[in-house]
Design a protein around this motif. Structure first.
Motif, PDB file in Angstrom:
ATOM      1  N   VAL A 426      -2.478   8.093   7.025  1.00  0.00           N
ATOM      2  CA  VAL A 426      -3.440   7.688   5.990  1.00  0.00           C
ATOM      3  C   VAL A 426      -2.742   6.947   4.842  1.00  0.00           C
ATOM      4  O   VAL A 426      -3.270   5.973   4.301  1.00  0.00           O
ATOM      5  N   GLY A 427      -1.544   7.402   4.471  1.00  0.00           N
ATOM      6  CA  GLY A 427      -0.805   6.731   3.406  1.00  0.00           C
ATOM      7  C   GLY A 427      -0.540   5.277   3.742  1.00  0.00           C
ATOM      8  O   GLY A 427      -0.749   4.376   2.912  1.00  0.00           O
ATOM      9  N   LYS A 428      -0.112   5.038   4.976  1.00  0.00           N
ATOM     10  CA  LYS A 428       0.144   3.655   5.400  1.00  0.00           C
ATOM     11  C   LYS A 428      -1.154   2.849   5.454  1.00  0.00           C
ATOM     12  O   LYS A 428      -1.160   1.642   5.183  1.00  0.00           O
ATOM     13  N   ALA A 429      -2.250   3.510   5.810  1.00  0.00           N
ATOM     14  CA  ALA A 429      -3.547   2.823   5.842  1.00  0.00           C
ATOM     15  C   ALA A 429      -3.928   2.309   4.459  1.00  0.00           C
ATOM     16  O   ALA A 429      -4.359   1.165   4.299  1.00  0.00           O
ATOM     17  N   TYR A 430      -3.739   3.191   3.440  1.00  0.00           N
ATOM     18  CA  TYR A 430      -4.050   2.752   2.072  1.00  0.00           C
ATOM     19  C   TYR A 430      -3.056   1.684   1.606  1.00  0.00           C
ATOM     20  O   TYR A 430      -3.400   0.806   0.797  1.00  0.00           O
ATOM     21  N   GLY A 431      -1.827   1.751   2.124  1.00  0.00           N
ATOM     22  CA  GLY A 431      -0.860   0.690   1.823  1.00  0.00           C
ATOM     23  C   GLY A 431      -1.321  -0.660   2.353  1.00  0.00           C
ATOM     24  O   GLY A 431      -1.190  -1.692   1.681  1.00  0.00           O
ATOM     25  N   ILE A 432      -1.902  -0.661   3.560  1.00  0.00           N
ATOM     26  CA  ILE A 432      -2.440  -1.898   4.154  1.00  0.00           C
ATOM     27  C   ILE A 432      -3.588  -2.426   3.298  1.00  0.00           C
ATOM     28  O   ILE A 432      -3.655  -3.626   2.987  1.00  0.00           O
ATOM     29  N   LEU A 433      -4.493  -1.535   2.894  1.00  0.00           N
ATOM     30  CA  LEU A 433      -5.633  -1.965   2.072  1.00  0.00           C
ATOM     31  C   LEU A 433      -5.154  -2.476   0.715  1.00  0.00           C
ATOM     32  O   LEU A 433      -5.701  -3.453   0.183  1.00  0.00           O
ATOM     33  N   GLY A 434      -4.114  -1.828   0.174  1.00  0.00           N
ATOM     34  CA  GLY A 434      -3.547  -2.307  -1.081  1.00  0.00           C
ATOM     35  C   GLY A 434      -2.994  -3.710  -0.947  1.00  0.00           C
ATOM     36  O   GLY A 434      -3.191  -4.567  -1.827  1.00  0.00           O
ATOM     37  N   GLY A 457       2.901  10.276   0.241  1.00  0.00           N
ATOM     38  CA  GLY A 457       4.343  10.277   0.492  1.00  0.00           C
ATOM     39  C   GLY A 457       5.009   9.090  -0.172  1.00  0.00           C
ATOM     40  O   GLY A 457       4.416   8.015  -0.314  1.00  0.00           O
ATOM     41  N   GLU A 458       6.263   9.272  -0.595  1.00  0.00           N
ATOM     42  CA  GLU A 458       7.004   8.216  -1.310  1.00  0.00           C
ATOM     43  C   GLU A 458       7.256   7.025  -0.392  1.00  0.00           C
ATOM     44  O   GLU A 458       7.596   7.190   0.775  1.00  0.00           O
ATOM     45  N   ASN A 459       7.070   5.824  -0.913  1.00  0.00           N
ATOM     46  CA  ASN A 459       7.368   4.600  -0.175  1.00  0.00           C
ATOM     47  C   ASN A 459       7.802   3.543  -1.177  1.00  0.00           C
ATOM     48  O   ASN A 459       7.028   3.159  -2.059  1.00  0.00           O
ATOM     49  N   ASP A 460       9.032   3.105  -1.068  1.00  0.00           N
ATOM     50  CA  ASP A 460       9.589   2.177  -2.060  1.00  0.00           C
ATOM     51  C   ASP A 460       8.782   0.892  -2.172  1.00  0.00           C
ATOM     52  O   ASP A 460       8.605   0.353  -3.265  1.00  0.00           O
ATOM     53  N   GLU A 461       8.280   0.395  -1.019  1.00  0.00           N
ATOM     54  CA  GLU A 461       7.524  -0.868  -1.048  1.00  0.00           C
ATOM     55  C   GLU A 461       6.238  -0.706  -1.838  1.00  0.00           C
ATOM     56  O   GLU A 461       5.880  -1.550  -2.667  1.00  0.00           O
ATOM     57  N   TYR A 462       5.505   0.416  -1.612  1.00  0.00           N
ATOM     58  CA  TYR A 462       4.258   0.638  -2.341  1.00  0.00           C
ATOM     59  C   TYR A 462       4.539   0.801  -3.830  1.00  0.00           C
ATOM     60  O   TYR A 462       3.799   0.303  -4.679  1.00  0.00           O
ATOM     61  N   LEU A 463       5.635   1.512  -4.149  1.00  0.00           N
ATOM     62  CA  LEU A 463       5.998   1.751  -5.549  1.00  0.00           C
ATOM     63  C   LEU A 463       6.344   0.443  -6.254  1.00  0.00           C
ATOM     64  O   LEU A 463       5.910   0.192  -7.378  1.00  0.00           O
TER      65      LEU A 463
END
Length: 473
Positions: A426-434, A457-463
């Motif tokens: 789900v975290g990666k899914a919201y990353g895609i939508l972002g 969960g922590e993700n440097d790219e999203y941050l």
């Protein structure tokens, strides 16, 4: 004067001419073999002969055939003189300029100077610079349009200038209309579309030009004006049943309307008239692709497998022919690689995609299209969703407003929504939508999605994206 100083003096004068040699027509931007064939077809059909021989001469020069280039220019001059008595006509500025340049390259300096003098005499008889002569602007616009899609904007500018000088001349109206048709990517209302407005004006000033009618029909269909569009196509086909451009655009029209078999019939007729046309082969491939999709949508894939494969073979055949006749046809190359993948020829598909990526990068040509088709290949032939996501993102980032960019956005949304609905990654899914919102300039929505992604969960790219978006607001 020394030979070196004489050459320098000549080049200074040559650089001031208006002709193919001074229009910055770059060899790397042009598919020379394809253009050579197209111009020869125009010669056979006796279309715009003086312009065509001028263009063909420059193509031959770029291919390294200077004698053929000179021969084509002399043919252009001969054809002009057969129809006109005036040797100081503005229309000869380009032909004389090309003749001066080719003779310079062939070290025929006396002939070069002679043609320079002829241009000078014409310029003395006109009140404006050569660059502002409608006949020069018109041929320049036609050349830009003919040589490469990369010059379409320049073509539009030339025809607009010619039209500003002579607003009632039919050929400038037609040239500007076609240039607008090929460069209008934004969506307007049917009343406000510059291309539709100019195509109507061009038809008024060129009532016998049936190609313009089919182009107007194609544009009207995008605004769902089906009745007028179909009437225009029927008129064009009735008046010009053997015109290859009318047939091929009419074929595309019926494909766009979903009448695929009618489109195929017209395109096959066009192919008989222009058997080496990469455009027609590509359009036929797209028609068969639509037939394949329609068949697959009916379900019961196992029972229809043989029929689907037969249609796929037709798609591959026409794409192979399209890429044979236009070796740098990036869209057709990547579509062909995709269909090799569908046929389970994975190694062959990978090899072709690798080659097409390299060609697209080298030519700076439709790289986003290759990313889209490679994403489709990864998604459906190799079932590698992570790689598919990566290349859909690259496509969307490069050209969000294109057909492939919009398709990539939709594919990414589906992947994200599927993951959210299944409560997986789900975290990666919201990353895609972002990412989608960020590329569309929707900063607040992008921040919201990245914050949700980080909460899983922590993700440097999203941050990093989140910080940069907050700073830009």
């Amino acid at each position: 004067m020394s030979a070196s100083r004489k050459r320098t003096s000549l080049v200074t004068k040559l650089d001031q001419l208006e002709c193919h040699f001074t229009w910055a027509l770059k060899k790397d931007d042009i598919d020379l073999n394809r253009l050579d064939r197209q111009l020869k077809v125009d010669v056979e059909r006796k279309e715009k002969l003086t312009q065509t021989y001028n263009a063909l001469a420059y193509v031959k020069f770029l291919q390294g055939f200077q004698e053929e280039a000179l021969s084509n220019l002399m043919t252009s001059l001969k054809l002009y003189k057969e129809c006109h008595e005036e040797e100081l006509d503005k229309s000869l500025i380009i032909t004389y300029g090309n003749l001066a340049w080719i003779n310079y390259h062939m070290t025929n300096y006396t002939e070069c100077e002679s043609y320079l003098q002829k241009v000078l005499k014409i310029n003395e008889n006109i009140s404006s610079e050569s660059s502002s002569v409608p006949e020069v602007l018109g041929e320049k616009g036609w050349t830009f349009r003919r040589f490469s899609y990369k010059y379409y904007e320049k073509s539009k500018e030339c025809f607009k200038k010619a039209l500003d000088l002579e607003p009632e001349v039919g050929k400038w109206n037609a040239g500007y209309a076609i240039a607008l048709y090929r460069t209008e990517y934004r969506e307007f209302t049917i009343e406000k579309s510059p291309a539709i407005k100019q195509l109507r004006r061009a038809i008024e000033t060129n009532p016998d030009n049936d190609v313009l009618k089919v182009l107007l029909a194609l544009r009207l269909v995008t605004y769902k004006s089906y009745e007028e569009a179909e009437r225009l196509v029927e008129q064009a086909l009735e008046r010009s049943p053997d015109h290859p451009r009318v047939l091929r655009y009419a074929g595309k029209f019926f494909r766009n309307k979903g009448r695929v078999d009618q489109g195929i019939a017209l395109l096959r007729n066009a192919l008989e008239l222009s058997p080496n046309s990469s455009f027609i082969h590509h359009q036929l491939a797209l028609c068969y692709k639509m037939k394949k999709i329609e068949l697959l949508q009916k379900g019961n894939h196992q029972a229809r497998a043989q029929q689907v494969q037969q249609i796929r073979d037709q798609i591959i055949y026409h794409l192979e022919m399209a890429t044979k006749h236009a070796t740098g046809f990036i869209t057709a190359l990547s579509e062909l690689a995709l269909h090799y993948g569908e046929k389970h020829e994975i190694s062959r598909a990978e090899q072709m995609f690798h080659m097409t990526f390299e060609t697209a990068k080298e030519k700076n040509d439709n790289l986003h299209v290759v990313h889209f088709h490679y994403a489709e290949f990864q998604s459906y032939s190799k079932r590698e969703e992570v790689l598919a996501i990566k290349h859909y993102m690259e496509c969307l980032k490069m050209n969000p407003g294109s057909y492939e960019g919009r398709r990539s956005e939709n594919k990414l949304k589906r992947i994200a929504e599927k993951r959210i609905n299944k409560n997986t990654q789900v975290g990666k899914a919201y990353g895609i939508l972002g990412f989608i919102h960020k590329e569309k300039g929707e900063k607040s929505l992008a921040i919201e999605c990245y914050e949700k992604a980080l909460s899983y969960g922590e993700n440097d790219e999203y941050l990093t994206n989140l910080c940069s978006l907050r700073l830009s607001i």
